[in-house]
Design an enzyme around this catalytic site. Structure first.
Site, PDB file in Angstrom:
ATOM      1  N   LYS A  25      -6.949  47.606  -9.683  1.00 12.35           N
ATOM      2  CA  LYS A  25      -7.705  47.063  -8.554  1.00 12.35           C
ATOM      3  C   LYS A  25      -9.009  46.359  -8.958  1.00 12.35           C
ATOM      4  O   LYS A  25      -9.486  45.497  -8.233  1.00 12.35           O
ATOM      5  CB  LYS A  25      -8.046  48.172  -7.550  1.00 12.35           C
ATOM      6  CG  LYS A  25      -6.879  48.670  -6.729  1.00 12.35           C
ATOM      7  CD  LYS A  25      -6.416  47.647  -5.717  1.00 12.35           C
ATOM      8  CE  LYS A  25      -5.641  48.245  -4.542  1.00 12.35           C
ATOM      9  NZ  LYS A  25      -4.514  49.105  -4.921  1.00 12.35           N
ATOM     10  N   SER A  49       0.762  51.469 -12.376  1.00 15.48           N
ATOM     11  CA  SER A  49      -0.385  50.834 -11.720  1.00 15.48           C
ATOM     12  C   SER A  49      -1.638  51.680 -11.575  1.00 15.48           C
ATOM     13  O   SER A  49      -2.709  51.137 -11.311  1.00 15.48           O
ATOM     14  CB  SER A  49       0.041  50.330 -10.332  1.00 15.48           C
ATOM     15  OG  SER A  49       0.572  51.387  -9.567  1.00 15.48           O
TER      16      SER A  49
HETATM   17  C1  LIG Z   1      -3.336  49.341  -4.533  1.00 16.94           C
HETATM   18  C2  LIG Z   1      -2.319  49.991  -5.396  1.00 16.94           C
HETATM   19  C3  LIG Z   1      -0.960  49.581  -5.386  1.00 16.94           C
HETATM   20  C4  LIG Z   1      -0.423  48.514  -4.462  1.00 16.94           C
HETATM   21  O1  LIG Z   1      -1.084  47.279  -4.566  1.00 16.94           O
HETATM   22  P1  LIG Z   1      -1.052  46.237  -3.348  1.00 16.94           P
HETATM   23  O2  LIG Z   1      -1.764  45.059  -3.851  1.00 16.94           O
HETATM   24  O3  LIG Z   1      -1.733  46.898  -2.181  1.00 16.94           O
HETATM   25  O4  LIG Z   1       0.403  45.993  -3.044  1.00 16.94           O
HETATM   26  C5  LIG Z   1      -0.086  50.202  -6.278  1.00 16.94           C
HETATM   27  N1  LIG Z   1      -0.489  51.191  -7.096  1.00 16.94           N
HETATM   28  C6  LIG Z   1      -1.760  51.619  -7.118  1.00 16.94           C
HETATM   29  C7  LIG Z   1      -2.130  52.717  -8.061  1.00 16.94           C
HETATM   30  C8  LIG Z   1      -2.715  51.036  -6.280  1.00 16.94           C
HETATM   31  O5  LIG Z   1      -3.988  51.477  -6.302  1.00 16.94           O
END
Ligand SMILES: *Cc1c(COP(=O)(O)O)cnc(C)c1O
Length: 333
Positions: free
Chosen positions: A56, A310
């Site tokens: 993010k 992510s």
């Molecule tokens: C925000 C987030 C997502 C999803 O991202 P988007 O851009 O909202 O689709 C996936 N995994 C994690 C760990 C996140 O913080």
């Protein structure tokens, strides 16, 4: 804008995004045990290794750095209980911008501390995320501070798209598909725009929690729909409606969307742990859970499949539940 121009617009923004003043180039790392058991080469893009432990900060930094001097001087405001809050707080501190983060009053103390320790102001307001969001939008209106969306903003999407730029540079051989976790769609829109412009043969597969499958619902209805309820086990993707800018890209780039259960996420957290000795949060394990489902249903072998790992922001106490659910799953023990 036609498709080609839309994607080109994002590719240019991605190439120009100065995210490395704050974000790091994360490894694209082989997962030997998963690769062996699935009969395909599985690579993990380790976004859990970013400062703040999720991708993010890429989008947050790119949004903040692109504000005008006047906007920077007035400050920014956002609503988030999670990874976006940490990203905005860190990016704002780096750029000397005042940041206000509205968090639902139910936010765990750990995350409130995470925001305050990075120098941002945390306002606890509202008993749920939509109430906190409404408050943040109202404050933005009253104060002239710029509202920073967690996903539905071209600068945020472009920041997240730098993940794809790295993947294509890190892996120049054959690449069959990239699996991307989906919440509001900022990450997948950025990745898909970049990859489909340069390597259109690479499949882009979104993976959603079955309790927040808002991209799946939108693609099926051919318009953005609001889910009546949203489950929060995978809190990083607990979003009821796909972003408008995100959907504009996704509808012309995303090849397929898979949904997975909470138990499949717990098992995927274990699989990632076995290969990396790292813990992922539930949202962070979506892509690996999606790859397992994809391989089981299509029977593909010998392919190269990338999973975006992510994020890693999970409360230590939740690990008990994750380990228990994974332990009850026969194929996961
Ligand atoms: C925000 C987030 C997502 C999803 O991202 P988007 O851009 O909202 O689709 C996936 N995994 C994690 C760990 C996140 O913080």
């Amino acid at each position: 804008m036609n498709h080609h121009n839309l994607l080109e617009h994002y590719v240019k923004k991605i190439l120009a995004a100065p995210v490395y003043e704050l974000a790091v180039r994360t490894p694209l790392q082989p997962a030997p045990a998963l690769s062996q058991s699935l009969g395909n080469q599985i690579l993990l893009k380790r976004e859990d290794l970013q400062p703040t432990f999720s991708f993010k900060i890429r989008g947050a930094y790119n949004k903040l750095v692109n504000l005008s001097a006047a906007q920077k001087a007035r400050g920014v405001i956002t609503a988030s209980a999670g990874n976006h809050a940490q990203g905005v707080a860190l990016a704002a501190r780096e750029l000397n911008i005042e940041a206000t983060i509205v968090m639902p009053s139910t936010t765990p103390a750990l995350k409130v501390t995470g925001v305050r320790s990075r120098g941002a102001e945390a306002l606890l307001q509202g008993e749920s995320f939509p109430v906190a969001l409404a408050h943040a939008l109202q404050l933005a209106e009253q104060t002239g501070k710029t509202f920073v969306s967690p996903f539905d903003d071209p600068d945020v999407i472009a920041g997240q798209g730098t993940v794809a730029m790295e993947i294509l540079r890190q892996h120049q051989g054959p690449l069959d598909a990239i699996f991307v976790p989906v919440g509001g769609g900022g990450l997948i829109a950025g990745i898909a725009a970049y990859v489909k412009y340069l390597r259109p043969e690479v499949r882009i597969i979104g993976v959603e929690s079955e309790h927040s499958a808002c991209l799946y619902a939108a693609l099926k209805a051919d318009e953005r729909v609001v889910l009546p309820t949203v489950g929060t086990f995978a809190d990083g993707v607990a979003v009821a409606q796909i972003g408008a800018h995100c959907f504009e890209v996704c509808r012309v780039t995303v090849d397929e969307v898979l949904t997975v259960t909470n138990d499949e996420l717990c098992c995927a957290i274990k699989n990632i742990y076995d290969d990396t000795r790292s813990i992922t949060e539930p949202s962070g394990a979506l892509a690996v859970a999606g790859i397992k489902k994809y391989v089981a249903s299509t029977g593909v072998v010998g392919q190269t499949l990338v999973a975006i790992d992510s994020g890693a922001n999970i409360n230590f106490d939740s690990l008990r539940h994750v380990a228990e659910r994974a332990g009850l799953n026969e194929v996961c023990v």
